[in-house]
Design an enzyme around this catalytic site. Sequence first.
Site, PDB file in Angstrom:
ATOM      1  N   ASP A  84      50.980 -24.167 -14.252  1.00  0.00           N
ATOM      2  CA  ASP A  84      49.788 -23.279 -14.670  1.00  0.00           C
ATOM      3  C   ASP A  84      50.143 -22.034 -14.623  1.00  0.00           C
ATOM      4  O   ASP A  84      50.698 -21.436 -13.213  1.00  0.00           O
ATOM      5  CB  ASP A  84      48.674 -23.646 -13.669  1.00  0.00           C
ATOM      6  N   GLU A 135      50.137 -18.568 -23.822  1.00  0.00           N
ATOM      7  CA  GLU A 135      49.202 -17.667 -23.864  1.00  0.00           C
ATOM      8  C   GLU A 135      49.056 -16.435 -24.604  1.00  0.00           C
ATOM      9  O   GLU A 135      50.081 -15.764 -24.411  1.00  0.00           O
ATOM     10  CB  GLU A 135      48.799 -17.569 -22.161  1.00  0.00           C
ATOM     11  N   GLY A 178      37.540 -18.891 -12.173  1.00  0.00           N
ATOM     12  CA  GLY A 178      36.503 -18.316 -10.854  1.00  0.00           C
ATOM     13  C   GLY A 178      35.340 -18.745 -11.570  1.00  0.00           C
ATOM     14  O   GLY A 178      34.944 -19.242 -12.814  1.00  0.00           O
ATOM     15  N   HIS A 207      40.917 -22.148 -20.566  1.00  0.00           N
ATOM     16  CA  HIS A 207      41.068 -21.988 -19.186  1.00  0.00           C
ATOM     17  C   HIS A 207      39.788 -21.545 -18.787  1.00  0.00           C
ATOM     18  O   HIS A 207      38.913 -21.498 -19.240  1.00  0.00           O
ATOM     19  CB  HIS A 207      42.154 -20.924 -18.927  1.00  0.00           C
ATOM     20  N   ASN A 229      41.073 -26.423 -18.547  1.00  0.00           N
ATOM     21  CA  ASN A 229      41.447 -26.471 -16.883  1.00  0.00           C
ATOM     22  C   ASN A 229      40.318 -26.148 -16.026  1.00  0.00           C
ATOM     23  O   ASN A 229      39.576 -25.433 -16.337  1.00  0.00           O
ATOM     24  CB  ASN A 229      42.457 -25.273 -16.965  1.00  0.00           C
TER      25      ASN A 229
HETATM   26  P1  13P Z   1      38.458 -22.284 -12.880  1.00  0.00           P
HETATM   27  O1  13P Z   1      39.346 -21.894 -11.690  1.00  0.00           O
HETATM   28  O2  13P Z   1      37.630 -21.182 -13.290  1.00  0.00           O
HETATM   29  O3  13P Z   1      38.141 -23.652 -13.129  1.00  0.00           O
HETATM   30  O4  13P Z   1      39.761 -22.035 -13.894  1.00  0.00           O
HETATM   31  C1  13P Z   1      40.921 -22.843 -13.787  1.00  0.00           C
HETATM   32  C2  13P Z   1      42.030 -22.511 -14.846  1.00  0.00           C
HETATM   33  O5  13P Z   1      41.975 -21.902 -15.992  1.00  0.00           O
HETATM   34  C3  13P Z   1      43.407 -22.907 -14.408  1.00  0.00           C
HETATM   35  O6  13P Z   1      44.511 -22.387 -15.106  1.00  0.00           O
END
Ligand code: 13P
Length: 287
Positions: A84, A135, A178, A207, A229
Amino acid sequence: MLVSAKEMLEKAKKGHYAVGQFNINNLEWTRSILQTAEELKSPVILGVSEGAGKWMVGYHTVVGMVNGMLKDMSITVPVALHLDHGSYEGALACIEAGFSSIMFDGSHCPIEENIEKTKELVKLTTEKGISIEAEVGSIGGEEDGVVGAGECADPQECKMIADLGVTMLAAGIGNIHGKYPANWKGLSFETLDAIQKLTGDLPLVLHGGTGIPADMIKKAIDLGVSKINVNTECQLSFAEATRKYIEDGKDLQGKGYDPRKLLKPGAEAIKETVKEKMELFGSIGKA
Ligand code: 13P
Protein backbone atom coordinates in the site's frame (compact mmCIF):
# COMPACT_ATOMS: atom_id res chain seq x y z
CA MET A 1 -1.69 -19.54 -3.25
CA LEU A 2 -1.54 -15.76 -3.47
CA VAL A 3 -2.98 -14.34 -6.68
CA SER A 4 -2.60 -11.11 -8.60
CA ALA A 5 -5.50 -8.71 -8.03
CA LYS A 6 -6.08 -8.35 -11.78
CA GLU A 7 -8.71 -11.01 -12.36
CA MET A 8 -10.72 -10.32 -9.19
CA LEU A 9 -10.84 -6.59 -9.97
CA GLU A 10 -11.78 -7.01 -13.62
CA LYS A 11 -14.59 -9.32 -12.51
CA ALA A 12 -15.68 -6.76 -9.92
CA LYS A 13 -15.71 -3.94 -12.46
CA LYS A 14 -17.88 -6.00 -14.83
CA GLY A 15 -20.13 -7.16 -11.99
CA HIS A 16 -20.57 -3.67 -10.45
CA TYR A 17 -19.20 -4.43 -7.01
CA ALA A 18 -15.90 -3.70 -5.25
CA VAL A 19 -13.27 -5.87 -3.57
CA GLY A 20 -12.09 -4.63 -0.17
CA GLN A 21 -8.45 -4.01 0.59
CA PHE A 22 -8.04 -4.41 4.33
CA ASN A 23 -4.69 -3.36 5.76
CA ILE A 24 -2.92 -5.78 8.07
CA ASN A 25 -0.80 -4.98 11.12
CA ASN A 26 -0.08 -8.33 12.73
CA LEU A 27 -1.01 -12.00 12.79
CA GLU A 28 -4.38 -11.51 14.52
CA TRP A 29 -5.42 -8.88 11.98
CA THR A 30 -4.47 -11.10 9.06
CA ARG A 31 -6.25 -14.16 10.44
CA SER A 32 -9.46 -12.21 11.13
CA ILE A 33 -9.59 -10.84 7.59
CA LEU A 34 -8.82 -14.19 5.95
CA GLN A 35 -11.36 -16.03 8.13
CA THR A 36 -14.08 -13.55 7.24
CA ALA A 37 -13.29 -13.64 3.52
CA GLU A 38 -13.39 -17.46 3.53
CA GLU A 39 -16.62 -17.62 5.51
CA LEU A 40 -18.33 -15.13 3.21
CA LYS A 41 -16.77 -16.51 0.03
CA SER A 42 -15.39 -13.10 -0.88
CA PRO A 43 -12.19 -12.27 -2.74
CA VAL A 44 -9.92 -10.08 -0.61
CA ILE A 45 -6.82 -7.92 -0.83
CA LEU A 46 -4.47 -7.70 2.17
CA GLY A 47 -2.84 -4.26 2.23
CA VAL A 48 0.58 -3.70 3.78
CA SER A 49 1.93 -0.17 4.20
CA GLU A 50 5.70 0.23 4.33
CA GLY A 51 5.42 1.11 8.03
CA ALA A 52 3.32 -1.97 8.81
CA GLY A 53 5.74 -4.09 6.77
CA LYS A 54 8.58 -2.91 9.03
CA TRP A 55 6.46 -3.46 12.14
CA MET A 56 5.86 -7.06 11.06
CA VAL A 57 9.67 -7.52 10.82
CA GLY A 58 9.91 -7.20 7.03
CA TYR A 59 8.30 -8.17 3.73
CA HIS A 60 9.68 -11.74 3.73
CA THR A 61 8.12 -12.34 7.13
CA VAL A 62 4.78 -10.99 5.88
CA VAL A 63 4.87 -13.20 2.79
CA GLY A 64 5.79 -16.23 4.93
CA MET A 65 3.00 -15.53 7.41
CA VAL A 66 0.31 -15.02 4.78
CA ASN A 67 1.36 -18.02 2.68
CA GLY A 68 1.38 -20.13 5.83
CA MET A 69 -2.11 -19.02 6.75
CA LEU A 70 -3.48 -19.73 3.28
CA LYS A 71 -2.34 -23.35 3.78
CA ASP A 72 -3.07 -23.85 7.46
CA MET A 73 -6.51 -22.25 7.18
CA SER A 74 -7.30 -24.04 3.87
CA ILE A 75 -8.24 -20.74 2.24
CA THR A 76 -9.97 -21.23 -1.10
CA VAL A 77 -11.00 -17.65 -1.95
CA PRO A 78 -8.71 -15.44 -4.09
CA VAL A 79 -6.28 -13.51 -1.88
CA ALA A 80 -3.84 -10.83 -3.09
CA LEU A 81 -1.02 -9.52 -0.92
CA HIS A 82 -0.57 -5.88 -1.87
CA LEU A 83 1.92 -3.16 -0.97
CA ASP A 84 0.00 0.00 0.00
CA HIS A 85 1.40 3.44 -0.99
CA GLY A 86 4.75 2.00 -1.90
CA SER A 87 7.86 3.94 -2.80
CA TYR A 88 9.79 2.79 -5.88
CA GLU A 89 12.32 0.97 -3.66
CA GLY A 90 9.55 -0.52 -1.53
CA ALA A 91 7.81 -1.83 -4.65
CA LEU A 92 11.01 -3.55 -5.82
CA ALA A 93 11.52 -5.07 -2.37
CA CYS A 94 7.97 -6.47 -2.27
CA ILE A 95 8.26 -7.94 -5.75
CA GLU A 96 11.44 -9.68 -4.65
CA ALA A 97 9.88 -10.89 -1.40
CA GLY A 98 6.90 -12.54 -3.12
CA PHE A 99 3.99 -10.07 -2.90
CA SER A 100 1.36 -10.73 -5.56
CA SER A 101 0.44 -7.08 -6.03
CA ILE A 102 2.05 -3.69 -5.49
CA MET A 103 1.10 -0.04 -5.40
CA PHE A 104 3.60 2.51 -6.57
CA ASP A 105 2.51 5.87 -5.19
CA GLY A 106 4.19 8.38 -7.45
CA SER A 107 1.59 11.04 -6.72
CA HIS A 108 4.13 13.14 -4.83
CA CYS A 109 6.48 13.32 -7.83
CA PRO A 110 6.03 15.50 -10.90
CA ILE A 111 3.78 13.68 -13.39
CA GLU A 112 6.71 12.97 -15.77
CA GLU A 113 8.56 11.13 -13.00
CA ASN A 114 5.39 9.35 -11.89
CA ILE A 115 4.91 8.13 -15.49
CA GLU A 116 8.53 7.08 -15.89
CA LYS A 117 8.72 5.05 -12.68
CA THR A 118 5.25 3.55 -13.08
CA LYS A 119 6.23 2.47 -16.61
CA GLU A 120 9.34 0.68 -15.36
CA LEU A 121 7.37 -1.11 -12.66
CA VAL A 122 4.61 -2.08 -15.11
CA LYS A 123 7.24 -3.83 -17.22
CA LEU A 124 8.59 -5.73 -14.22
CA THR A 125 5.21 -6.68 -12.74
CA THR A 126 3.84 -7.78 -16.11
CA GLU A 127 6.78 -10.15 -16.54
CA LYS A 128 6.08 -11.64 -13.13
CA GLY A 129 2.27 -11.74 -13.33
CA ILE A 130 1.90 -9.30 -10.43
CA SER A 131 -0.76 -6.58 -10.38
CA ILE A 132 0.16 -2.91 -10.04
CA GLU A 133 -1.72 0.11 -8.74
CA ALA A 134 -0.68 3.67 -9.56
CA GLU A 135 -1.85 6.96 -8.06
CA VAL A 136 -2.70 10.34 -9.52
CA GLY A 137 -3.85 13.37 -7.51
CA SER A 138 -3.53 12.70 -3.81
CA ILE A 139 -5.41 11.19 -0.93
CA GLY A 140 -5.80 13.74 1.85
CA GLY A 141 -4.69 13.20 5.45
CA GLU A 142 -1.98 10.85 6.64
CA GLU A 143 -1.53 7.11 6.17
CA ASP A 144 1.40 5.65 8.05
CA GLY A 145 3.65 8.63 7.42
CA VAL A 146 2.46 9.25 3.83
CA VAL A 147 0.85 12.69 3.87
CA GLY A 148 -1.36 14.04 1.07
CA ALA A 149 -2.90 17.44 0.42
CA GLY A 150 -6.01 15.82 -1.05
CA GLU A 151 -6.09 17.52 -4.42
CA CYS A 152 -8.41 15.97 -7.02
CA ALA A 153 -6.75 14.08 -9.85
CA ASP A 154 -6.50 15.53 -13.34
CA PRO A 155 -8.46 13.11 -15.58
CA GLN A 156 -6.01 13.64 -18.48
CA GLU A 157 -3.10 12.62 -16.25
CA CYS A 158 -5.13 9.58 -15.13
CA LYS A 159 -5.49 8.60 -18.78
CA MET A 160 -1.72 8.93 -19.33
CA ILE A 161 -1.02 6.61 -16.38
CA ALA A 162 -3.82 4.20 -17.34
CA ASP A 163 -2.34 3.88 -20.83
CA LEU A 164 0.91 2.54 -19.34
CA GLY A 165 -0.88 -0.73 -18.62
CA VAL A 166 -1.42 -0.51 -14.86
CA THR A 167 -3.90 -2.99 -13.35
CA MET A 168 -5.75 -0.38 -11.28
CA LEU A 169 -5.66 3.31 -10.63
CA ALA A 170 -6.10 5.28 -7.41
CA ALA A 171 -7.25 8.80 -8.15
CA GLY A 172 -7.74 11.52 -5.58
CA ILE A 173 -11.42 12.50 -5.63
CA GLY A 174 -11.68 14.34 -2.32
CA ASN A 175 -11.10 11.19 -0.26
CA ILE A 176 -9.05 11.28 2.94
CA HIS A 177 -7.15 8.71 5.00
CA GLY A 178 -8.34 8.37 8.58
CA LYS A 179 -11.51 9.91 10.02
CA TYR A 180 -13.36 12.44 7.87
CA PRO A 181 -13.63 15.93 9.37
CA ALA A 182 -17.12 17.29 10.12
CA ASN A 183 -16.75 19.90 7.34
CA TRP A 184 -15.72 17.35 4.66
CA LYS A 185 -17.19 18.27 1.28
CA GLY A 186 -17.73 14.65 0.20
CA LEU A 187 -16.39 12.78 -2.83
CA SER A 188 -16.10 14.60 -6.14
CA PHE A 189 -18.27 12.41 -8.38
CA GLU A 190 -17.71 14.87 -11.21
CA THR A 191 -13.98 14.05 -11.14
CA LEU A 192 -14.65 10.31 -10.82
CA ASP A 193 -17.07 10.38 -13.75
CA ALA A 194 -14.57 12.26 -15.94
CA ILE A 195 -11.79 9.77 -15.02
CA GLN A 196 -13.96 6.75 -15.69
CA LYS A 197 -14.99 8.13 -19.09
CA LEU A 198 -11.34 8.46 -20.11
CA THR A 199 -10.04 5.22 -18.56
CA GLY A 200 -12.86 2.88 -19.64
CA ASP A 201 -12.65 -0.63 -18.21
CA LEU A 202 -9.73 0.05 -15.88
CA PRO A 203 -10.62 -0.78 -12.25
CA LEU A 204 -10.50 2.40 -10.14
CA VAL A 205 -9.47 2.42 -6.48
CA LEU A 206 -11.06 4.38 -3.65
CA HIS A 207 -8.68 4.97 -0.75
CA GLY A 208 -9.79 6.27 2.63
CA GLY A 209 -12.73 3.84 2.85
CA THR A 210 -13.21 4.51 6.58
CA GLY A 211 -16.27 6.63 7.30
CA ILE A 212 -17.50 7.20 3.74
CA PRO A 213 -21.32 7.05 3.90
CA ALA A 214 -22.95 4.00 2.26
CA ASP A 215 -24.73 6.02 -0.45
CA MET A 216 -21.42 7.57 -1.58
CA ILE A 217 -19.76 4.14 -1.65
CA LYS A 218 -22.56 2.78 -3.85
CA LYS A 219 -22.36 5.74 -6.21
CA ALA A 220 -18.57 5.41 -6.45
CA ILE A 221 -18.99 1.73 -7.39
CA ASP A 222 -21.56 2.73 -10.04
CA LEU A 223 -18.96 5.11 -11.46
CA GLY A 224 -16.25 2.48 -11.83
CA VAL A 225 -14.64 1.96 -8.41
CA SER A 226 -13.75 -1.74 -8.03
CA LYS A 227 -11.38 -1.69 -5.05
CA ILE A 228 -11.97 0.11 -1.75
CA ASN A 229 -9.27 0.45 0.92
CA VAL A 230 -10.10 0.25 4.61
CA ASN A 231 -7.62 0.59 7.43
CA THR A 232 -8.61 3.02 10.19
CA GLU A 233 -12.04 1.46 10.75
CA CYS A 234 -10.50 -1.91 11.67
CA GLN A 235 -8.03 -0.13 13.95
CA LEU A 236 -10.86 1.70 15.69
CA SER A 237 -12.94 -1.44 16.22
CA PHE A 238 -9.89 -3.35 17.48
CA ALA A 239 -9.00 -0.54 19.92
CA GLU A 240 -12.56 -0.15 21.19
CA ALA A 241 -13.04 -3.86 21.91
CA THR A 242 -9.63 -4.12 23.58
CA ARG A 243 -10.31 -1.05 25.73
CA LYS A 244 -13.63 -2.53 26.84
CA TYR A 245 -11.96 -5.82 27.83
CA ILE A 246 -9.45 -3.97 30.00
CA GLU A 247 -11.90 -1.42 31.41
CA ASP A 248 -14.16 -4.31 32.43
CA GLY A 249 -11.19 -5.68 34.36
CA LYS A 250 -11.24 -8.94 32.37
CA ASP A 251 -7.44 -9.01 32.12
CA LEU A 252 -7.32 -9.25 35.92
CA GLN A 253 -9.77 -12.15 36.20
CA GLY A 254 -8.25 -15.65 36.17
CA LYS A 255 -5.73 -15.85 33.32
CA GLY A 256 -7.37 -12.95 31.46
CA TYR A 257 -3.91 -11.47 30.92
CA ASP A 258 -3.04 -14.33 28.54
CA PRO A 259 -2.30 -12.53 25.23
CA ARG A 260 -4.58 -14.94 23.39
CA LYS A 261 -7.47 -13.83 25.61
CA LEU A 262 -6.43 -10.18 25.63
CA LEU A 263 -6.29 -9.90 21.84
CA LYS A 264 -9.40 -11.98 21.12
CA PRO A 265 -12.11 -9.31 21.49
CA GLY A 266 -10.21 -6.99 19.14
CA ALA A 267 -9.71 -9.79 16.61
CA GLU A 268 -13.45 -10.61 16.73
CA ALA A 269 -14.32 -6.91 16.30
CA ILE A 270 -12.18 -6.70 13.14
CA LYS A 271 -14.15 -9.63 11.69
CA GLU A 272 -17.41 -7.75 12.23
CA THR A 273 -16.07 -4.60 10.54
CA VAL A 274 -14.72 -6.56 7.56
CA LYS A 275 -18.07 -8.34 7.20
CA GLU A 276 -20.00 -5.03 7.18
CA LYS A 277 -17.67 -3.64 4.52
CA MET A 278 -17.89 -6.74 2.33
CA GLU A 279 -21.69 -6.53 2.51
CA LEU A 280 -21.61 -2.86 1.53
CA PHE A 281 -19.10 -3.39 -1.28
CA GLY A 282 -21.13 -6.34 -2.66
CA SER A 283 -18.21 -8.82 -2.77
CA ILE A 284 -19.87 -11.61 -0.73
CA GLY A 285 -20.28 -14.85 -2.68
CA LYS A 286 -18.12 -13.53 -5.53
CA ALA A 287 -15.09 -15.75 -4.90
P1 13P B 1 -8.58 4.52 5.90
O1 13P B 1 -7.55 4.34 6.94
O2 13P B 1 -9.14 5.90 5.89
O3 13P B 1 -9.62 3.48 5.91
O4 13P B 1 -7.83 4.42 4.48
C1 13P B 1 -7.18 3.23 4.14
C2 13P B 1 -6.42 3.37 2.88
O5 13P B 1 -6.78 4.10 1.98
C3 13P B 1 -5.20 2.59 2.73
O6 13P B 1 -4.46 2.95 1.61
